[in-house]
Design an enzyme around this catalytic site. Structure first.
Site, mmCIF file in Angstrom:
data_model
loop_
_atom_site.group_PDB
_atom_site.id
_atom_site.type_symbol
_atom_site.label_atom_id
_atom_site.label_comp_id
_atom_site.label_asym_id
_atom_site.label_seq_id
_atom_site.Cartn_x
_atom_site.Cartn_y
_atom_site.Cartn_z
ATOM 1 N N ASN A 158 -1.002 -6.954 10.242
ATOM 2 C CA ASN A 158 -0.284 -7.872 9.368
ATOM 3 C C ASN A 158 0.188 -9.097 10.137
ATOM 4 O O ASN A 158 0.569 -9.003 11.303
ATOM 5 C CB ASN A 158 0.926 -7.165 8.750
ATOM 6 N N HIS B 216 -5.497 0.655 4.026
ATOM 7 C CA HIS B 216 -4.074 0.839 4.323
ATOM 8 C C HIS B 216 -3.447 -0.483 4.755
ATOM 9 O O HIS B 216 -4.059 -1.269 5.491
ATOM 10 C CB HIS B 216 -3.889 1.894 5.414
ATOM 11 N N HIS B 217 -2.205 -0.719 4.304
ATOM 12 C CA HIS B 217 -1.533 -1.978 4.588
ATOM 13 C C HIS B 217 -1.199 -2.137 6.061
ATOM 14 O O HIS B 217 -0.930 -3.253 6.523
ATOM 15 C CB HIS B 217 -0.248 -2.068 3.755
ATOM 16 N N SER B 218 -1.206 -1.075 6.834
ATOM 17 C CA SER B 218 -0.985 -1.192 8.270
ATOM 18 C C SER B 218 -2.164 -1.880 8.955
ATOM 19 O O SER B 218 -2.042 -2.318 10.104
ATOM 20 C CB SER B 218 -0.776 0.192 8.889
#
Length: 468
Positions: free
Chosen positions: A318, A142-144
């Site tokens: 990120n 997941h990009h989180s």
């Protein structure tokens, strides 16, 4: 077990997620099967199934209340059979069949009842240009939890530069805190930092002023139109076929070049490799839209992620901000187009505030706030787009890498899409090759492979125009 509260910027990727827009990033790494070990893949899968050690972020479970946070799970709480999967293509499996499988795997949102990652081992690949068999690892997170730069730094820890390394751990046992399997010497420790200045009202005010000033200039010009030629700002992009509502199915295509070809072009234009990459993308999209009879008069605008991650270590979450750049699609001549892109990126970089840490996080959250609010509220793709396409370039390993003696041949990034952003173009360099992954909405972009083909044609056009 402990909990880790998410930053606002990381939480946004969770709130923006839907079944049509899963917020996950992935890599597709293809390896050569060692000639002396025809059962390599079977043995690797069997051995990895017995490894029940987990490092962050692979042992993190999302908890939404009272605030979004990661709960660290004990090993016995993780169902490895759910996360680790073994597939095979019908022999001889072509690159097309591999792309179809990856497109399908990347289409579906991950179940939040489990840690948000999957690792797929895919065998049965036969490249007609290679003497032996190949296998691939498709891994999504997941990009989180991980951005592009963080993902490549994690990959560098997972794979070894030593072809003789054996009994290597799987990705989930390495993570961001596990053993570094690269086999490369540790970097020299950084010089002793200067004593940290105390945080004062004046320093906070200075950082806040830089952030507000940058945002004011950016969105002020967005409302009234920029008075600088080449200046790209959010929500001034023309509406194209890439910027409508999207659906769940994905398409995935690839292109690759020798890095030396791009460096030769960058030297000829006195620019960077990233300038050349943006120029190639702008030319490819122009060709595609001309063929479709849908080229707008105004130039397309790219959203370009910029890493602000300190040091060399990977980390959870990120550490990126964004700038906007014209792609010069209104310009026929490839050299004139790339010069226009250089000027646009220069102006974009000038607008980035010279701050770090929490101040940069705040800047990114406010810069992307209107765009992510559209995504979260479901308005994306209905009005004028913030940008037409996301284009990213992440440096990868310079030297060959191996997994238990199996050589990594190619690596391609597979990225995420939004309503209003039906195309993502991300590149990763590796061992002298520049590998580009094109991720698109199947329903929005007919014949996505044509964009990859046009990218190859555009590099040739640049070389010819520059006399290379």
């Amino acid at each position: 077990m402990s909990r880790r509260v998410l930053k606002v910027n990381d939480s946004a990727w969770l709130y923006a997620e839907s079944h049509r827009t899963p917020m996950q990033v992935a890599m597709l790494a293809t390896f050569a099967v060692p000639e002396d070990r025809p059962d390599f893949v079977r043995d690797l899968v069997a051995r990895w199934r017995e490894v029940r050690e987990y490092q962050p972020p692979f042992n993190y479970l999302l908890k939404s209340a009272p605030v979004p946070s990661w709960k660290e799970l004990a090993p016995e709480e993780i169902d490895l059979d759910y996360h680790f999967r073994h597939s095979a293509l019908p022999r001889p499996g072509s690159q097309r069949e591999l792309g179809v499988l990856v497109s399908r795997l990347h289409s579906w949102k991950m179940d939040r009842r489990y840690p948000l990652w999957e690792c797929h081992i895919i065998e049965g690949i036969k490249d007609p240009d290679q003497p032996g068999d190949q296998w691939s690892m498709y891994m999504k997170v997941h990009h989180s939890q991980i951005d592009g730069v963080g993902g490549i730094r994690l990959l560098k820890r997972i794979l070894s530069a030593d072809p003789a390394a054996r009994d290597m751990l799987p990705p989930w046992a390495v993570g961001t805190h596990g053993p570094d399997q690269s086999g490369l010497p540790a970097r020299e420790p950084a010089a002793e930092p200067a004593p940290r200045e105390s945080v004062s009202v004046r320093s906070i005010a200075s950082a806040g002023s830089a952030v507000v000033g940058s945002l004011g200039r950016t969105y002020g010009e967005s409302l009234v139109g920029s008075n600088e030629v080449g200046r790209a700002v959010p929500f001034r992009a023309p509406k194209t076929i890439f910027n409508g509502r999207i659906h769940t199915p994905r398409r995935f295509a690839t292109q690759h070049y020798a890095v030396d070809r791009l460096k030769a072009v960058s030297a000829a234009i006195d620019g960077s490799l990233n300038d050349v990459f943006l120029g190639i993308c702008g030319g490819a999209l122009r060709r595609y839209l001309v063929d479709a009879g849908r080229l707008p008069d105004d130039p397309l605008i790219a959203n370009v992620p910029v890493s602000v991650r300190p040091g060399d270590a990977p980390g959870v979450g990120n550490a990126i901000t964004f700038l906007y750049s014209s792609l010069g699609t209104d310009i026929y001549d490839p050299v004139v187009r790339i010069k226009a892109i250089q000027e646009s990126t220069r102006l974009g970089k000038e607008r980035l505030p010279q701050v770090g840490g929490l101040a940069m996080d705040a800047y990114t959250a406010m810069l992307m706030g209107p765009f992510l609010s559209q995504a979260i509220l479901g308005f994306g793709g209905r009005g004028r787009p913030a940008s037409n396409v996301v284009i990213s370039n992440v440096p990868g390993p310079n030297e060959p890498r191996y997994l238990d003696g199996s050589r990594l041949e190619e690596i391609y990034p597979v990225s995420l899409l939004f309503n209003g952003q039906a195309l993502n173009i991300t590149a990763v360099s590796y061992d002298g090759e520049f590998n580009i992954g094109f991720t698109g909405c199947r329903d929005s972009i007919p014949s996505l492979q044509k964009i990859a083909v046009h990218a190859g044609e555009e590099l040739e056009a640049l070389e010819q125009a520059l006399g290379l």
